[in-house]
Design an enzyme around this catalytic site. Structure first.
Site, mmCIF file in Angstrom:
data_model
loop_
_atom_site.group_PDB
_atom_site.id
_atom_site.type_symbol
_atom_site.label_atom_id
_atom_site.label_comp_id
_atom_site.label_asym_id
_atom_site.label_seq_id
_atom_site.Cartn_x
_atom_site.Cartn_y
_atom_site.Cartn_z
ATOM 1 N N HIS A 70 0.834 -1.210 0.000
ATOM 2 C CA HIS A 70 0.000 0.000 0.000
ATOM 3 C C HIS A 70 0.862 1.251 0.000
ATOM 4 O O HIS A 70 1.901 1.309 0.667
ATOM 5 C CB HIS A 70 -0.958 0.009 1.199
ATOM 6 C CG HIS A 70 -0.290 -0.070 2.543
ATOM 7 N ND1 HIS A 70 0.097 1.044 3.252
ATOM 8 C CD2 HIS A 70 0.035 -1.132 3.324
ATOM 9 C CE1 HIS A 70 0.634 0.669 4.410
ATOM 10 N NE2 HIS A 70 0.616 -0.644 4.469
ATOM 11 N N ASP A 72 -0.606 4.208 0.801
ATOM 12 C CA ASP A 72 -1.160 5.130 1.792
ATOM 13 C C ASP A 72 -0.469 4.962 3.140
ATOM 14 O O ASP A 72 0.059 3.897 3.466
ATOM 15 C CB ASP A 72 -2.669 4.957 1.940
ATOM 16 C CG ASP A 72 -3.083 3.561 2.393
ATOM 17 O OD1 ASP A 72 -2.505 2.586 1.874
ATOM 18 O OD2 ASP A 72 -3.979 3.455 3.251
ATOM 19 N N GLU A 137 -5.272 0.834 2.465
ATOM 20 C CA GLU A 137 -5.009 -0.264 3.403
ATOM 21 C C GLU A 137 -5.113 0.215 4.837
ATOM 22 O O GLU A 137 -5.609 -0.506 5.702
ATOM 23 C CB GLU A 137 -3.620 -0.853 3.158
ATOM 24 C CG GLU A 137 -3.397 -2.216 3.828
ATOM 25 C CD GLU A 137 -2.905 -2.142 5.265
ATOM 26 O OE1 GLU A 137 -2.929 -3.171 5.956
ATOM 27 O OE2 GLU A 137 -2.499 -1.040 5.717
ATOM 28 N N GLU A 138 -4.672 1.449 5.083
ATOM 29 C CA GLU A 138 -4.684 1.974 6.440
ATOM 30 C C GLU A 138 -6.060 2.495 6.851
ATOM 31 O O GLU A 138 -6.269 2.811 8.023
ATOM 32 C CB GLU A 138 -3.651 3.110 6.580
ATOM 33 C CG GLU A 138 -2.219 2.697 6.301
ATOM 34 C CD GLU A 138 -1.627 1.821 7.402
ATOM 35 O OE1 GLU A 138 -2.391 1.375 8.280
ATOM 36 O OE2 GLU A 138 -0.409 1.578 7.367
ATOM 37 N N GLU A 166 4.378 -5.943 4.341
ATOM 38 C CA GLU A 166 4.125 -5.403 5.676
ATOM 39 C C GLU A 166 5.378 -5.508 6.548
ATOM 40 O O GLU A 166 6.154 -6.463 6.423
ATOM 41 C CB GLU A 166 2.976 -6.150 6.351
ATOM 42 C CG GLU A 166 1.607 -5.867 5.763
ATOM 43 C CD GLU A 166 1.143 -4.444 6.020
ATOM 44 O OE1 GLU A 166 1.668 -3.787 6.947
ATOM 45 O OE2 GLU A 166 0.259 -3.975 5.286
ATOM 46 N N HIS A 352 3.482 3.808 12.631
ATOM 47 C CA HIS A 352 2.342 4.599 13.102
ATOM 48 C C HIS A 352 2.728 5.552 14.242
ATOM 49 O O HIS A 352 1.853 6.145 14.872
ATOM 50 C CB HIS A 352 1.182 3.699 13.551
ATOM 51 C CG HIS A 352 0.558 2.911 12.445
ATOM 52 N ND1 HIS A 352 -0.747 2.485 12.479
ATOM 53 C CD2 HIS A 352 1.043 2.469 11.269
ATOM 54 C CE1 HIS A 352 -1.039 1.809 11.382
ATOM 55 N NE2 HIS A 352 0.054 1.790 10.630
#
Length: 379
Positions: A70, A72, A137-138, A166, A352
């Site tokens: 992803h 994003d 995805e997020e 990931e 994150h």
């Protein structure tokens, strides 16, 4: 500066907060098209998705290895707490800082450069390489990978192997890869009572008191024992609310939100039936709405896990651990059309978080592992 590091910085510089791709996929498409990939943009409700494929000499009969990921990223949080701007790549103490550095723009860059090196070294490769990339995805994950998978299903497209980029590693690159994920199922439970004055409980029904014995039983229940690859299924309450805020009113209802993280040792239907049985045993009047955000998937040891384990050991000297812990990922969608799905990427300690980063020493070895997997599986 290596090609992988340069491309990583180029992608980090794009403020691609879900679902805004910020032309990250265009950057990737230009590189892939130059290699002979057929690139297709699949847009859905503001989400940008990329499906790109390069066939080998075996054509559609050849094995297909897909890279999935992803573009994003999650929001930055308070900008003033970042040591440097989150979308301006910065180097400090051997680390590259920026939102998406670990999750997962380094993996995307490594995918691309690994493919470039592989095609240059093996222009007549037999199998096919594909990219399945999304900008959703997020976030809700309703218009991203799942939409591409549905389209590929309609077309009868077959994927043999998929590596999802990931960030699975912990302390060192390659110490952990994910060969499966638990399923996730949530419930919205409303227990019905009768509102009344707290001094006259005989004229009311307190839904909190009614719920308490059932809640204790649900919390103590052993749903399964897990299996070789998965820990036991867990049931957790995330929200519990009742009452008006007043101290003299018995509430008329109690609202409970809960979530299962479940293994292949249990089924959706089986878990739902057991919850209803416990609630019914306690004579509760209730409504219960279910939502399943993902089913568990598992890739047993085989060609893909073996190729990655060998590539990681050759590149880093580490013997990797196969794991199914953690949250859900887009692997749950890809598993519908691909029998072997494994997640592997850089260490996840800063994902994150404020000042997200990756150690620069991991960037090129990550690319090399991906390239070695290509060489073992489709050359």
């Amino acid at each position: 500066m290596s090609a992988t590091l340069a491309l990583t910085e180029q992608l980090i510089a794009r403020a691609s907060v879900t679902p805004d791709d910020q032309h990250c996929q265009q950057i990737m498409t230009e590189r892939l098209a130059a290699l002979g990939f057929e690139c297709e943009t699949i847009a859905s409700h503001g989400v940008t998705n990329l499906w790109a494929v390069k066939r080998g000499t075996d054509g559609r009969d050849g094995k297909l290895l897909a890279f999935a990921g992803h573009t994003d990223v999650v929001p930055t949080g308070p900008l003033e707490q970042w040591t440097s701007p989150p979308f301006v790549p910065a180097h400090r103490d051997g680390k590259l800082y920026g939102r998406g550095a670990a999750d997962m723009k380094t993996s995307l860059a490594a995918f691309v450069v690994a493919s470039e090196e592989f095609v240059a070294a093996h222009p007549d490769h037999r199998g096919a390489i594909a990219f399945l990339i999304t900008s959703d995805e997020e976030g809700p994950a309703t218009d991203g990978t799942v939409k591409v998978v549905e389209l590929l299903q309609e077309r009868g497209e077959r994927l043999d192997y998929c590596i999802v980029g990931e960030p699975t590693s912990t302390a060192e690159l390659g110490d952990v890869v994910k060969n499966g994920r638990r399923g996730s199922m949530s419930g919205e439970l409303v227990i019905k009572g009768v509102q009344g004055h707290i001094a006259y409980p005989h004229l009311a029904k307190n839904p909190i008191h009614l719920l308490a014995p059932a809640l204790a039983e649900l919390a103590a229940e052993q749903w399964d024992a897990g299996n070789e690859y998965f820990p036991p299924t867990t049931w957790q309450v995330s929200n519990l609310h009742a009452g008006t805020g007043a101290t003299n009113v018995i509430p008329g209802h109690a609202d409970l939100l809960f979530n299962f993280r479940f293994s292949t040792a249990s089924t959706v239907e089986g878990l739902q039936a057991r919850v209803h049985a416990i609630l019914d045993k306690h004579g509760l009047e209730y409504t219960l709405k279910w939502s399943v955000s993902g089913l568990p998937f598992l890739t047993p040891r085989g060609e893909l896990s073996g190729a990655l384990e060998h590539a990681i050991r050759t590149e880093t000297g580490i013997t990797t651990e196969l794991s199914t812990t953690g949250g859900t990922s887009d692997g749950r969608f890809i598993a519908r059309i691909c029998p072997q799905v494994i997640e592997f990427g850089p260490p996840n300690g800063s994902i994150h978080k404020i000042d997200e980063h990756i150690e620069v020493r991991f960037v090129d070895p990550l690319k090399n592992v991906y390239r070695r997997a290509l060489e073992q599986l489709i050359a």
